[in-house]
Design an enzyme around this catalytic site. Sequence first.
Site, short mmCIF file in Angstrom:
data_model
loop_
_atom_site.label_atom_id
_atom_site.label_comp_id
_atom_site.label_asym_id
_atom_site.label_seq_id
_atom_site.Cartn_x
_atom_site.Cartn_y
_atom_site.Cartn_z
N LYS A 268 0.68 -1.19 -0.04
CA LYS A 268 -0.11 -0.03 0.03
C LYS A 268 0.98 1.24 0.06
O LYS A 268 1.88 1.22 0.93
CB LYS A 268 -0.91 -0.13 1.32
CG LYS A 268 -1.62 1.40 1.39
CD LYS A 268 -2.54 1.28 2.89
CE LYS A 268 -3.42 2.41 2.91
NZ LYS A 268 -4.10 2.41 4.17
N ASP A 273 -2.81 10.10 3.59
CA ASP A 273 -4.06 9.59 3.80
C ASP A 273 -4.81 10.55 4.35
O ASP A 273 -4.54 10.70 5.74
CB ASP A 273 -4.04 8.46 4.44
CG ASP A 273 -5.54 7.71 4.57
OD1 ASP A 273 -6.32 8.44 4.12
OD2 ASP A 273 -5.46 6.79 5.24
N LYS A 280 -9.98 12.73 7.86
CA LYS A 280 -9.80 12.38 9.34
C LYS A 280 -9.72 13.65 10.17
O LYS A 280 -9.42 14.90 9.80
CB LYS A 280 -8.27 11.55 9.05
CG LYS A 280 -8.20 10.31 8.60
CD LYS A 280 -6.74 10.03 8.56
CE LYS A 280 -6.51 8.57 7.77
NZ LYS A 280 -7.24 7.43 8.65
N ASP A 291 1.53 6.36 5.43
CA ASP A 291 0.68 5.26 5.00
C ASP A 291 1.05 4.68 3.70
O ASP A 291 0.48 3.91 3.33
CB ASP A 291 -0.82 6.26 4.85
CG ASP A 291 -1.87 5.19 5.06
OD1 ASP A 291 -1.53 4.35 5.56
OD2 ASP A 291 -2.96 5.58 4.23
N ASP A 350 -12.10 6.88 3.76
CA ASP A 350 -10.81 6.78 4.40
C ASP A 350 -10.34 5.20 4.42
O ASP A 350 -9.28 4.89 4.74
CB ASP A 350 -11.14 7.29 5.84
CG ASP A 350 -9.73 7.53 6.75
OD1 ASP A 350 -8.58 7.36 6.04
OD2 ASP A 350 -9.80 7.60 7.71
N GLU A 352 -9.25 3.47 2.22
CA GLU A 352 -8.67 3.44 0.63
C GLU A 352 -7.70 2.45 0.50
O GLU A 352 -7.44 2.01 -0.78
CB GLU A 352 -7.98 4.85 0.49
CG GLU A 352 -6.69 5.29 0.97
CD GLU A 352 -6.55 4.97 2.44
OE1 GLU A 352 -7.62 5.14 3.04
OE2 GLU A 352 -5.53 5.20 2.89
N ARG A 354 -7.56 -0.66 0.98
CA ARG A 354 -8.19 -2.08 0.59
C ARG A 354 -8.54 -1.73 -1.08
O ARG A 354 -8.51 -2.73 -1.48
CB ARG A 354 -9.29 -2.64 1.32
CG ARG A 354 -10.26 -1.52 1.63
CD ARG A 354 -11.26 -1.90 2.67
NE ARG A 354 -10.52 -1.28 4.06
CZ ARG A 354 -11.04 -1.45 5.12
NH1 ARG A 354 -12.09 -2.03 5.31
NH2 ARG A 354 -10.37 -1.27 6.45
N1 BES Z 1 -3.93 4.52 7.06
C1 BES Z 1 -5.46 4.16 7.68
C2 BES Z 1 -4.89 3.19 8.75
C3 BES Z 1 -3.93 3.49 9.89
C4 BES Z 1 -4.54 4.17 11.10
C5 BES Z 1 -2.63 3.37 9.90
C6 BES Z 1 -3.59 4.65 12.12
C7 BES Z 1 -1.76 3.83 10.61
C8 BES Z 1 -2.09 4.38 11.81
C9 BES Z 1 -6.62 3.66 6.74
O1 BES Z 1 -6.46 4.10 5.46
C10 BES Z 1 -7.82 3.96 7.29
O2 BES Z 1 -8.03 5.31 7.53
N2 BES Z 1 -8.63 3.11 7.96
C11 BES Z 1 -9.74 3.35 8.58
C12 BES Z 1 -10.71 2.40 8.14
C13 BES Z 1 -12.14 2.62 8.52
C14 BES Z 1 -12.74 3.65 7.84
C15 BES Z 1 -12.83 1.51 8.11
C16 BES Z 1 -9.58 3.27 9.97
O3 BES Z 1 -8.85 2.23 10.52
O4 BES Z 1 -10.28 4.01 10.77
ZN ZN Z 2 -4.59 4.76 4.64
ZN ZN Z 3 -7.43 5.94 5.28
#
Ligand code: BES
Ligand code: ZN
Ligand code: ZN
Length: 503
Positions: A268, A273, A280, A291, A350, A352, A354
Amino acid sequence: MKIEVVSGDISTRDTDAVVVNLFEGVTRPGGATGSVDNAMGGAISKLIADGEIKGKKGEITIIHTLGKIAPARVVVAGLGKASDFDAEVIRSVSGELARRLRKIGLTKFSTIAHGAGIGNMEPVDSAQAIAEGTLLGSYEFNKYKSKQDDQTAVEAVEIVEFDDTKMGELRRGVDKGTVLADAVVFSRNMVNEPANYMTPTRMAERALKAAVDSDLDVEILDRPRLQELGMGAFLGVAQGSKEPPKLIVLDYRGDPENADNNLAIVGKGITFDSGGISIKPSERMWEMKGDMAGGAAVISAMKAIGQIKPKINVTGIVAATENMPGGSAQRPGDIVKTMNGKTIEIDNTDAEGRLVLADAVAYAHSLGNRRIVDVATLTGAMVTALGHICSGIFGSDQKLVDQVNEAGDLAGERLWQLPTYPEYKEQYRSDVADMKNVGGRPAGSITGALIIGEFVGDAAWTHIDIAGTSMSSKTDGYVVSGGTGVAVRTLAKLAEVLAESAS
Ligand code: BES
Ligand code: ZN
Ligand code: ZN
């Protein structure tokens, strides 16, 4: 920094410091530590008897030799309990030592090969761990500081060995450790760069550099090509940013006669992000410059694999783009179509990672890869589940999961498996498309993983979630605060483990 292996008696080296070691609870030092102690008239034993040296892991005692022996200082490094001793202890202690000796202004020092005598460790493993720990513990990212610290750098480290028959093994260990540490540094540098510098285009440039350094084939797929391939999920994420997306493909052919002896490692590469339209919160949003750590690990592991040259074909794929809320950004409710024809309803922009990985792993499968391992900072839920101590591992094929686990063990990177029961799939069912891109709060890391797994076809697949391990807030052992370079050594080792299992 240069790391050399020399033969001889460590107490006669003309150097700023000689490093010896002590296990916890030992009152009469033996081996090289014992002979340095004798040459020093029992100075080390006296400090042990007085309770000033205990041998605890990470304990560092610096003794000035005042002309008793050639080196100016003797440094006693605590290795902790003999029963807990392994290569990870050497890496950690070597990292601490490198920083401590740098802090007092030393530019060169000598060390014994910890554990290669008394500790029951193979000399090659000891030397590799010393090289990795020393190089990684000395790491700094200071290119943006206009006033450089007036601190000196350690320029030369020598591993001194009495027994000439161990020289070859020790040199092989140093070479291997140096290749891996250089690759980890390559990864850390990408992660630590701010997102206004480390754009998808710059990531592609770093991949080109890795290809030149390690004699790999490289191809960068631009937006028109991604459109031709039908990568609607990847492009949907990219459309909110003015930075053009790049699909980075690196290729190493270590077994050209057996095309099916292959592995794809997929990363990834979200260079920032913001969350997109599902933006966020601003607190700690800056961390999302990291990210792309999975992508950085893939590029860097390919760089190492090209130098280690295992007998297997490995393709490294990175989906690099920003996730931004620009005027043409995708919206919650949008439906995108991936390159293998499956549709995804965007529930939260968010989620993204996957989405870009869906197309990237489908592409890996379309190239004929029989095994696919993806690495991603995928979910915040991973940090909730496992904290910062280990990465999560998931997979459809237990044999491959076990092999990735074995590689992690050998590399010194901890992984912990989570389940992928099919019942979880219900959570991301969509009323209007083949699936949604989120499965709700329960088991968020598992549903995230399973969504990626929908796109690997019949390949054996494993997913590593490094959300909690890709950045560290503190400096400790061979970890320096900032990007950790996690997964580089595991992926490089995996290529070796698979190559050996095929032969
Ligand atoms: N890049 C984030 C995940 C992340 C969070 C990585 C903290 C490192 C530290 C990912 O893209 C994300 O935002 N995931 C969301 C998914 C949710 C919307 C289902 C999350 O984890 O909140
Ligand atoms: Zn991310
Ligand atoms: Zn994200």
